[in-house]
Design an enzyme around this catalytic site. Sequence first.
Site, PDB file in Angstrom:
ATOM      1  N   CYS A  56       6.463   6.194   4.195  1.00 36.62           N
ATOM      2  CA  CYS A  56       5.303   5.368   3.829  1.00 36.62           C
ATOM      3  C   CYS A  56       4.477   6.013   2.720  1.00 36.62           C
ATOM      4  O   CYS A  56       3.536   5.408   2.219  1.00 36.62           O
ATOM      5  CB  CYS A  56       4.435   5.101   5.051  1.00 36.62           C
ATOM      6  N   HIS A  70       3.934  -5.182   3.587  1.00 35.55           N
ATOM      7  CA  HIS A  70       3.960  -5.717   4.946  1.00 35.55           C
ATOM      8  C   HIS A  70       3.535  -7.181   4.916  1.00 35.55           C
ATOM      9  O   HIS A  70       2.692  -7.565   4.107  1.00 35.55           O
ATOM     10  CB  HIS A  70       2.977  -4.982   5.865  1.00 35.55           C
ATOM     11  N   HIS A 122       0.846  -1.189   0.000  1.00 39.71           N
ATOM     12  CA  HIS A 122       0.000   0.000   0.000  1.00 39.71           C
ATOM     13  C   HIS A 122       0.883   1.241   0.000  1.00 39.71           C
ATOM     14  O   HIS A 122       2.088   1.165   0.162  1.00 39.71           O
ATOM     15  CB  HIS A 122      -0.958   0.010   1.192  1.00 39.71           C
ATOM     16  N   GLU A 148       1.142  -4.773  12.025  1.00 39.03           N
ATOM     17  CA  GLU A 148       1.782  -4.282  10.800  1.00 39.03           C
ATOM     18  C   GLU A 148       3.264  -4.647  10.809  1.00 39.03           C
ATOM     19  O   GLU A 148       3.826  -5.044   9.800  1.00 39.03           O
ATOM     20  CB  GLU A 148       1.609  -2.772  10.698  1.00 39.03           C
ATOM     21  N   ASP A 151      -4.812 -10.843   0.488  1.00 43.02           N
ATOM     22  CA  ASP A 151      -3.452 -11.379   0.420  1.00 43.02           C
ATOM     23  C   ASP A 151      -2.826 -11.174  -0.964  1.00 43.02           C
ATOM     24  O   ASP A 151      -3.455 -11.432  -1.992  1.00 43.02           O
ATOM     25  CB  ASP A 151      -3.480 -12.870   0.758  1.00 43.02           C
ATOM     26  N   HIS A 152      -1.590 -10.702  -0.960  1.00 34.55           N
ATOM     27  CA  HIS A 152      -0.807 -10.441  -2.171  1.00 34.55           C
ATOM     28  C   HIS A 152      -1.493  -9.442  -3.111  1.00 34.55           C
ATOM     29  O   HIS A 152      -1.437  -9.570  -4.323  1.00 34.55           O
ATOM     30  CB  HIS A 152      -0.461 -11.748  -2.897  1.00 34.55           C
ATOM     31  N   HIS A 169       4.847   0.313  -0.489  1.00 33.50           N
ATOM     32  CA  HIS A 169       5.697  -0.579   0.294  1.00 33.50           C
ATOM     33  C   HIS A 169       4.820  -1.717   0.805  1.00 33.50           C
ATOM     34  O   HIS A 169       3.591  -1.627   0.767  1.00 33.50           O
ATOM     35  CB  HIS A 169       6.361   0.177   1.463  1.00 33.50           C
TER      36      HIS A 169
END
Length: 137
Positions: A35, A43, A16, A126, A80-81, A41
């Site tokens: 950020c 997580h 994100h 996070e 996810d992903h 970037h």
Amino acid sequence: MPIAYLTRKEIMSCCHRLHSEHLSEQDNKLVYGKCNNFWGHGHNYTVEVTIRGPVDPITGMVMNLSDLKVYMGNVLGHLDHKNLDKDIDYFKNMVSTTENVAIYIFEEIRKHMPKPELLYEIKVHETDKNIVFYRGE
């Protein structure tokens, strides 16, 4: 009946960019720092879902863990992903902070549960040092 808390953890990977359309480019950089990187970037989020409710005297459970696994999979599998800002409609007009990710997960999991009132808390790690929890308040 006794009340018990049941928690299940899963991991999801997402990327994100923290950026608000309501702020100038300069203010975005000031508020979100690194950020706000244009390319975003990622997580590896650890998500904990906690259920709270009476222990059924027949089954001995608040909820079957297999069911909770399915509810979580329905929501986290969708995230996810993914690039939260580009792939998830909810974040197209909402800054994808961890606070908002926790709120989104809470609301989405409730939709899958036959007894949504049992959903007590979503906790999103996070990083090892940054954790947000949301209880629907």
